[in-house]
Design a protein around this motif. Sequence first.
Motif, PDB file in Angstrom:
ATOM      1  N   ASN A  83       0.809  -1.218   0.000  1.00 59.85           N
ATOM      2  CA  ASN A  83       0.000   0.000   0.000  1.00 59.85           C
ATOM      3  C   ASN A  83       0.843   1.270   0.000  1.00 59.85           C
ATOM      4  OD1 ASN A  83      -2.347  -1.461  -0.047  1.00 59.85           O
ATOM      5  ND2 ASN A  83      -2.690  -1.380   2.157  1.00 59.85           N
ATOM      6  N   LYS A  84       2.151   1.099  -0.290  1.00 66.36           N
ATOM      7  CA  LYS A  84       3.092   2.213  -0.426  1.00 66.36           C
ATOM      8  C   LYS A  84       3.161   3.030   0.874  1.00 66.36           C
ATOM      9  CE  LYS A  84       2.461   2.185  -5.412  1.00 66.36           C
ATOM     10  NZ  LYS A  84       2.171   2.935  -6.648  1.00 66.36           N
ATOM     11  N   SER A  85       3.211   4.351   0.782  1.00 63.46           N
ATOM     12  CA  SER A  85       3.428   5.173   1.980  1.00 63.46           C
ATOM     13  C   SER A  85       2.369   4.992   3.062  1.00 63.46           C
ATOM     14  CB  SER A  85       3.521   6.656   1.586  1.00 63.46           C
ATOM     15  OG  SER A  85       4.670   6.871   0.795  1.00 63.46           O
ATOM     16  N   PRO A  86       1.080   4.805   2.715  1.00 63.22           N
ATOM     17  CA  PRO A  86       0.088   4.591   3.789  1.00 63.22           C
ATOM     18  C   PRO A  86       0.363   3.351   4.643  1.00 63.22           C
ATOM     19  CG  PRO A  86      -1.012   5.218   1.764  1.00 63.22           C
ATOM     20  CD  PRO A  86       0.435   4.979   1.403  1.00 63.22           C
ATOM     21  N   ALA A  87       1.225   2.458   4.152  1.00 66.36           N
ATOM     22  CA  ALA A  87       1.554   1.260   4.941  1.00 66.36           C
ATOM     23  C   ALA A  87       2.561   1.559   6.046  1.00 66.36           C
ATOM     24  CB  ALA A  87       2.114   0.168   4.025  1.00 66.36           C
ATOM     25  N   GLU A  88       3.165   2.733   6.010  1.00 61.25           N
ATOM     26  CA  GLU A  88       4.151   3.091   7.031  1.00 61.25           C
ATOM     27  C   GLU A  88       3.449   3.321   8.364  1.00 61.25           C
ATOM     28  OE1 GLU A  88       7.703   5.112   4.489  1.00 61.25           O
ATOM     29  OE2 GLU A  88       6.153   6.464   5.222  1.00 61.25           O
ATOM     30  N   ARG A  89       3.966   2.657   9.390  1.00 55.96           N
ATOM     31  CA  ARG A  89       3.324   2.769  10.688  1.00 55.96           C
ATOM     32  C   ARG A  89       4.232   2.185  11.778  1.00 55.96           C
ATOM     33  NH1 ARG A  89       1.897  -1.592   7.871  1.00 55.96           N
ATOM     34  NH2 ARG A  89       1.234  -3.551   8.857  1.00 55.96           N
ATOM     35  N   GLU A  90       3.895   2.484  13.031  1.00 53.10           N
ATOM     36  CA  GLU A  90       4.551   1.900  14.186  1.00 53.10           C
ATOM     37  C   GLU A  90       3.580   0.910  14.824  1.00 53.10           C
ATOM     38  OE1 GLU A  90       5.738   5.138  16.667  1.00 53.10           O
ATOM     39  OE2 GLU A  90       7.264   5.858  15.250  1.00 53.10           O
ATOM     40  N   VAL A  91       4.040  -0.314  15.048  1.00 55.36           N
ATOM     41  CA  VAL A  91       3.167  -1.384  15.515  1.00 55.36           C
ATOM     42  C   VAL A  91       3.656  -1.892  16.870  1.00 55.36           C
ATOM     43  CG1 VAL A  91       2.093  -3.597  14.959  1.00 55.36           C
ATOM     44  CG2 VAL A  91       2.818  -2.072  13.106  1.00 55.36           C
ATOM     45  N   ASN A  92       2.798  -1.796  17.870  1.00 54.44           N
ATOM     46  CA  ASN A  92       3.157  -2.281  19.202  1.00 54.44           C
ATOM     47  C   ASN A  92       3.270  -3.802  19.226  1.00 54.44           C
ATOM     48  OD1 ASN A  92       3.192   0.253  20.580  1.00 54.44           O
ATOM     49  ND2 ASN A  92       0.958   0.276  20.514  1.00 54.44           N
ATOM     50  N   LEU A  93       4.157  -4.291  20.086  1.00 55.56           N
ATOM     51  CA  LEU A  93       4.360  -5.721  20.251  1.00 55.56           C
ATOM     52  C   LEU A  93       4.069  -6.131  21.690  1.00 55.56           C
ATOM     53  CD1 LEU A  93       7.814  -6.062  18.414  1.00 55.56           C
ATOM     54  CD2 LEU A  93       5.558  -6.616  17.464  1.00 55.56           C
ATOM     55  N   HIS A  94       3.588  -7.364  21.859  1.00 57.97           N
ATOM     56  CA  HIS A  94       3.391  -7.887  23.204  1.00 57.97           C
ATOM     57  C   HIS A  94       4.727  -8.321  23.805  1.00 57.97           C
ATOM     58  CE1 HIS A  94      -0.891  -8.289  21.882  1.00 57.97           C
ATOM     59  NE2 HIS A  94      -1.100  -7.993  23.147  1.00 57.97           N
ATOM     60  N   ASP A  95       4.740  -8.408  25.131  1.00 57.38           N
ATOM     61  CA  ASP A  95       5.972  -8.769  25.844  1.00 57.38           C
ATOM     62  C   ASP A  95       6.579 -10.064  25.315  1.00 57.38           C
ATOM     63  OD1 ASP A  95       5.719  -6.550  27.421  1.00 57.38           O
ATOM     64  OD2 ASP A  95       4.892  -7.605  29.159  1.00 57.38           O
ATOM     65  N   TRP A  96       5.733 -11.078  25.093  1.00 56.92           N
ATOM     66  CA  TRP A  96       6.260 -12.391  24.715  1.00 56.92           C
ATOM     67  C   TRP A  96       6.945 -12.361  23.350  1.00 56.92           C
ATOM     68  CZ3 TRP A  96       4.422 -14.956  20.370  1.00 56.92           C
ATOM     69  CH2 TRP A  96       3.193 -14.524  19.835  1.00 56.92           C
ATOM     70  N   VAL A  97       6.458 -11.502  22.443  1.00 53.40           N
ATOM     71  CA  VAL A  97       7.100 -11.375  21.135  1.00 53.40           C
ATOM     72  C   VAL A  97       8.457 -10.692  21.280  1.00 53.40           C
ATOM     73  CG1 VAL A  97       6.864 -10.496  18.791  1.00 53.40           C
ATOM     74  CG2 VAL A  97       4.841 -11.231  20.046  1.00 53.40           C
ATOM     75  N   CYS A  98       8.510  -9.652  22.112  1.00 54.60           N
ATOM     76  CA  CYS A  98       9.774  -8.959  22.330  1.00 54.60           C
ATOM     77  C   CYS A  98      10.816  -9.894  22.946  1.00 54.60           C
ATOM     78  CB  CYS A  98       9.556  -7.746  23.234  1.00 54.60           C
ATOM     79  SG  CYS A  98       8.570  -6.439  22.458  1.00 54.60           S
ATOM     80  N   GLY A  99      10.371 -10.778  23.849  1.00 50.38           N
ATOM     81  CA  GLY A  99      11.298 -11.737  24.435  1.00 50.38           C
ATOM     82  C   GLY A  99      11.910 -12.642  23.379  1.00 50.38           C
ATOM     83  N   ILE A 100      11.084 -13.094  22.443  1.00 47.68           N
ATOM     84  CA  ILE A 100      11.580 -13.956  21.351  1.00 47.68           C
ATOM     85  C   ILE A 100      12.526 -13.179  20.448  1.00 47.68           C
ATOM     86  CG2 ILE A 100      10.896 -15.232  19.275  1.00 47.68           C
ATOM     87  CD1 ILE A 100       8.252 -15.882  20.773  1.00 47.68           C
ATOM     88  N   LEU A 101      12.148 -11.949  20.084  1.00 49.00           N
ATOM     89  CA  LEU A 101      13.002 -11.142  19.219  1.00 49.00           C
ATOM     90  C   LEU A 101      14.336 -10.826  19.891  1.00 49.00           C
ATOM     91  CD1 LEU A 101      10.505  -8.603  17.579  1.00 49.00           C
ATOM     92  CD2 LEU A 101      11.771 -10.433  16.440  1.00 49.00           C
TER      93      LEU A 101
END
Length: 337
Positions: A187-205
Motif C-alpha cells: 500500500n506504499k506510503s500509507p503502509a508506514e506505521r509503528e506497531v506495538n508488540l506484546h511482551d512475549w514477542v519482544c522476548g523472542i526477538l
Amino acid sequence: MSESRTQMAPERAIERYLIDKKPEWAESTHYNNASSLGIFRDFCDEMDLDNICDIDGFHISDFKQHRREEDGVNEMTLYNDLCSLRSFLKWCNSMGLIDSWVVENMVLNDPDEKVRSEKIDPETANQILEYLDDFEYATARHALFAVLWDTGMRLGNARSLDVGDYYPEEQYIEVSHDPDEGTPQKNKSPAEREVNLHDWVCGILDDYLRMNHIEVEDDYGRNPLFASKHGRMALSNLRTHIRRLTRPCHYTGECPHDREQSECVAVQEYNKAAQCPGSHKPHAIRRGAITHWLNEGHRKELISDRMNVSIPTLDKHYDARTESEKRDLRREMFDME
C-alpha cells in the motif's frame, strides 16, 4: 488465426510479459504472477501447446480442470491463477499474438469463493508457538511466526524490517516504504506505521537477535531483521519457512491426511511443503490474526490501523468470524456492561 501471425512459444511469451510488467509491480505481485504462469507453462508443455497463438477456450477449460482435479487446488487458488492467466492473455492480445475473443470469453470461477477462506485459528497458532518454544526457540522461523501472528502484518512488511526498526525498550516495530532500496510496501506510503508488540514477542526477538540473527548487510547497506548469509531473506524463502512450519506433521508429529511421512513429498523435499493439504500460506496467518483480534473485541478502527487494512476490505476479506462468534461476542460485551 491469421497465417502471418508471429509464432511464439508460451515460455517465451510468459518471459517477455513478466519482464514487461516487472517495473509496474510490487515484488510480491511479480512473484505471484510468475508462480501462476509457471504452472500454466508446465501445462502447455504437457499439452504439447508450443505456440501461444494457438490457444483457445478448450485449453483454458482443460487448465481449469487440471488445477482442480489433478493438482487439487482450492477455488481461491484457482481464481488467482486464472486472474494471472487472463492478464497475461490480455497482454498477448495487445501484442497481436491472440484474438481478443480468447480473453473476452474466458470464464473465471466465482470470485466470492475468495472471501473468508483460509486462516489459522488461535488454537493452531498456539500449538505452533508451543512447538517453536520447545524445539526451535529464538530461531528466525520462531521470530517470523511470532511477529506475523502478533501484528497480522503482510509477509512483505516483515521482510522489509531492519534490525533498527525494532525498538525493544518501547516494544514496537516500525514499517517503512522504501521502494528504491528493495523493500516496497503493497500500500506504499500509507503502509508506514509503528506497531506495538506484546511482551512475549519482544522476548523472542531479543533472544533471536542475541543468539541466532545473522549479521549481514543487504545490497543497500541495511541490516535486515530476517536475513540469510546472502543478505535480506527472499520472499520465496520466507514463504517456504511458513509452509514447512505449518505442516501438521511438523508441529504435532502426526499426519491428519493419512500419509506416510517417509513417502510424502511435502516432508521429503524442502521446496514441496506447499503440497501438504494442511500447510498454510503466510496470508492465512494475517487473516487468522485479524479474526482473532475481532473476536477479542478490539475495535475495527484500531485493527485497521494496526494491520494496514481499510475497514471495508477488512469486512469483505478478513472478517472470518461466524455469525455465532459475532453473537457470542455481543453477549460478552453486553454482560460486561
